[in-house]
Design a protein around this motif. Structure first.
Motif, PDB file in Angstrom:
ATOM      1  N   GLY A  75      -7.008   4.219   0.560  1.00  0.00           N
ATOM      2  CA  GLY A  75      -6.994   3.544  -0.730  1.00  0.00           C
ATOM      3  C   GLY A  75      -8.035   4.102  -1.675  1.00  0.00           C
ATOM      4  O   GLY A  75      -7.776   4.274  -2.869  1.00  0.00           O
ATOM      5  N   ILE A 129      -2.078  -1.151  -4.506  1.00  0.00           N
ATOM      6  CA  ILE A 129      -3.043  -0.820  -3.447  1.00  0.00           C
ATOM      7  C   ILE A 129      -4.152  -1.866  -3.396  1.00  0.00           C
ATOM      8  O   ILE A 129      -4.551  -2.336  -2.320  1.00  0.00           O
ATOM      9  N   LYS A 182       0.829  -1.197   0.000  1.00  0.00           N
ATOM     10  CA  LYS A 182       0.000   0.000   0.000  1.00  0.00           C
ATOM     11  C   LYS A 182       0.868   1.253   0.000  1.00  0.00           C
ATOM     12  O   LYS A 182       0.580   2.222  -0.713  1.00  0.00           O
TER      13      LYS A 182
END
Length: 290
Positions: free
Chosen positions: A242, A285, A118
């Protein structure tokens, strides 16, 4: 995922509408004000539960919507000033890079997870936004005296996204999302109308019906961009960090490709590099989610 896709699509339509304004000599300020009125009406129309207008101020989120309304039109005016003084690329970078503010907020306030995939995805996405937004070989050129304007656009855009995330998570009931959005747009519309009245008294206002049409075509996707963004934040398919990252980067991607297809825009090698990095960032992500 559907809500996120629709939010991206609506935001991309906004890009196309703005690109068409100069072609039809649309007065941007007048169209923006009409756009807020139309977006407000959309919110009221799609509100499924019964409500009374006099009871709206009793909602705990009401004062925040007034602040957001002020921010909406203030950021727009700052974007206009920035475009005039430093160019469109500077505005594009400032607005899209502002995603770092809601990302940091989500990581700190909601203690969202930040794994290596991420982190790399967000980092690549930010680099991609910068590279894809710069349409000139020499990059960004900002005079020191004009630096304050893109900084304010950056802060204002980031605060808007962060506040929307905070309110939808803490105060806004699921069934009240349309009414919540409508109230924000109403506040922005009032400020815009006052601005137009002021310009009229100074003899700088000339009404043209085509500006109303331009505002209508902008207002509908503008409402849905906010509505579906809130729904995406509530979907739990991704954490807010995200959602905001993928939303902003995907808008840059789709807007870039539409610019090529519809407006025959030419891309520099660094723009293509930005596109590649954007795709990799989104994949990273999304991979961490699963």
């Amino acid at each position: 995922m559907t809500a996120l896709l629709f939010s991206i699509l609506a935001s991309t339509v906004i890009f196309v509408v703005f690109k068409l304004y100069p072609k039809f000599n649309i007065n941007t300020l007048q169209a923006i004000v009409i756009n807020y009125v139309v977006a407000c009406c959309c919110g009221l129309y799609f509100q499924q539960t019964d409500f009374r207008v006099v009871e709206i101020p009793q909602n705990i989120w009401f004062p925040y919507t007034l602040i957001l309304g002020v921010l909406f039109i203030t950021v727009f005016l700052l974007m206009a000033i920035t475009t005039q003084r430093s160019g469109l690329s500077v505005v594009s970078v400032a607005t899209k890079m502002s995603v770092v503010i809601p990302i940091i907020f989500g990581l700190i306030y909601y203690k969202e997870h930040l794994g290596i995939l991420k982190f790399l995805g967000i980092l690549l996405a930010l680099i991609a936004v910068y590279l894809a937004s710069i349409k000139k070989q020499e990059g960004l050129k900002i005079k020191p005296k004009n630096l304050i304007f893109p900084v304010l656009v950056f802060l204002g855009s980031g605060i808007i996204d962060t506040t929307i995330k905070f309110l939808e998570g803490e105060f806004v009931a699921k069934d009240d999302t349309p009414l919540f959005s409508a109230t924000i747009f109403f506040a922005a519309a009032i400020i815009g109308i006052v601005t137009l009245i002021f310009k009229a008294f100074r003899g700088k206002f000339q009404f043209e019906f085509k500006n109303v049409v331009g505002g209508i075509f902008l207002g509908i996707p503008n409402y849905f961009s906010i509505y579906f963004l809130v729904q995406a934040l509530r979907s739990n398919i991704f954490e807010s960090s995200g959602v905001f990252t993928i939303n902003n980067v995907a808008i840059v991607l789709t807007s870039t490709f539409l610019g090529i297809l519809l407006f025959r825009e030419k891309l520099l090698p660094k723009n293509w590099l930005g596109i590649v990095l954007a795709v990799i960032g989104i994949v990273l992500i999304a991979s961490e989610k699963y």
